[in-house]
Design a protein around this motif. Structure first.
Motif, PDB file in Angstrom:
ATOM      1  N   VAL A   1       0.853  -1.187   0.000  1.00 12.11           N
ATOM      2  CA  VAL A   1       0.000   0.000   0.000  1.00 12.11           C
ATOM      3  C   VAL A   1       0.895   1.244   0.000  1.00 12.11           C
ATOM      4  N   ALA A   2       0.335   2.380  -0.458  1.00  7.01           N
ATOM      5  CA  ALA A   2       1.119   3.621  -0.546  1.00  7.01           C
ATOM      6  C   ALA A   2       0.341   4.786   0.044  1.00  7.01           C
ATOM      7  N   PHE A   3       1.084   5.749   0.631  1.00  8.62           N
ATOM      8  CA  PHE A   3       0.499   6.940   1.261  1.00  8.62           C
ATOM      9  C   PHE A   3       1.348   8.138   0.901  1.00  8.62           C
ATOM     10  N   THR A   4       0.707   9.280   0.703  1.00  7.38           N
ATOM     11  CA  THR A   4       1.469  10.521   0.548  1.00  7.38           C
ATOM     12  C   THR A   4       1.420  11.251   1.880  1.00  7.38           C
ATOM     13  N   ILE A   5       2.585  11.401   2.503  1.00  7.98           N
ATOM     14  CA  ILE A   5       2.645  11.984   3.848  1.00  7.98           C
ATOM     15  C   ILE A   5       3.698  13.085   3.866  1.00  7.98           C
ATOM     16  N   SER A   6       3.291  14.276   4.279  1.00 12.18           N
ATOM     17  CA  SER A   6       4.238  15.397   4.349  1.00 12.18           C
ATOM     18  C   SER A   6       5.416  15.035   5.261  1.00 12.18           C
ATOM     19  N   GLU A   7       6.614  15.439   4.818  1.00 11.57           N
ATOM     20  CA  GLU A   7       7.801  15.154   5.646  1.00 11.57           C
ATOM     21  C   GLU A   7       7.812  16.004   6.909  1.00 11.57           C
TER      22      GLU A   7
END
Ligand code: FMN
Length: 184
Positions: A48-54
């Motif tokens: 699975v993939a997620f876009t998460i702010s650093e």
């Protein structure tokens, strides 16, 4: 009580795009952060993939501990979810602040949300390019479980307490209707 499902069914839990709470740890801190931007990437092995702010503390927790859980909550804790999404685990103990309860996971270090309808326990798959260019965090699902009344090879939405919540943008959300179209 959630029950284990076969790993090849794990990505089904995210097919319909529910808002999730990602949990992970940093030293003695536990963080639970809502994430709307995610997708299944591979069925076998389940990825699975997620876009998460650093900038988010949860990003640092995941890179540090190398694992995380994807908790799929029910719509009735939407206020607690939003609170987790407006404060940072770097500054606040979100469990204390919200009254949400964590419990031990099965196969990873990160704890899971006790009241979650479903949980996917993941280990980080470090892809430097995706992390550096797009903040995309990939995880391989090592264990998955769901409330049996909410799943029959796909999600069931008949039970009001077992409805997922979906982020439409800003402070607007939706819950699924009962009318699953089953063409099997
Ligand atoms: C409904 C909702 C959805 C969110 N989805 C995402 C997302 O997909 N990606 C992201 O980086 N942040 C997302 N956020 C923002 C983070 O959850 C928020 O900034 C949070 O406070 C970060 O906490 P942390 O520093 O403890 O990780 C969302 C917030 C809310 C309320």
């Amino acid at each position: 009580m959630r029950e284990k499902i076969p790993l090849e069914m794990a990505t089904r839990l995210l097919n319909h795009g529910p808002l999730v709470l990602i949990s992970s740890t940093w030293e003695d801190k536990i963080d639970f952060t809502p994430i709307a931007w995610h997708m299944p990437v591979s069925k076998v092995p389940p990825i699975v993939a997620f876009t998460i702010s650093e900038e988010h503390f949860i990003y640092k927790c995941i890179l540090n501990s190398k694992d995380f859980a994807v908790n799929i909550p029910s719509a009735d804790i939407i206020r607690e979810i939003i609170q987790c999404g407006t404060e940072s685990g770097a500054d606040v103990d979100k469990l204390k602040a919200t009254g949400l309860v964590a419990e031990l996971s099965r196969v990873i270090k990160a704890p899971v949300l006790k009241s979650a309808i479903a949980v996917l326990e993941c280990t980080l798959l470090e892809d430097k390019y995706l992390l550096e260019h797009y903040n995309i965090v990939l995880g391989e699902v090592k264990y998955a479980e769901i409330e049996p009344l909410a799943f029959d090879g796909h999600w069931l939405f008949k039970n009001q307490d077992l409805k997922t919540v979906h982020h439409l943008g800003d402070m607007t959300f939706a819950v699924p209707a009962d009318d699953v179209i089953d063409l099997r």
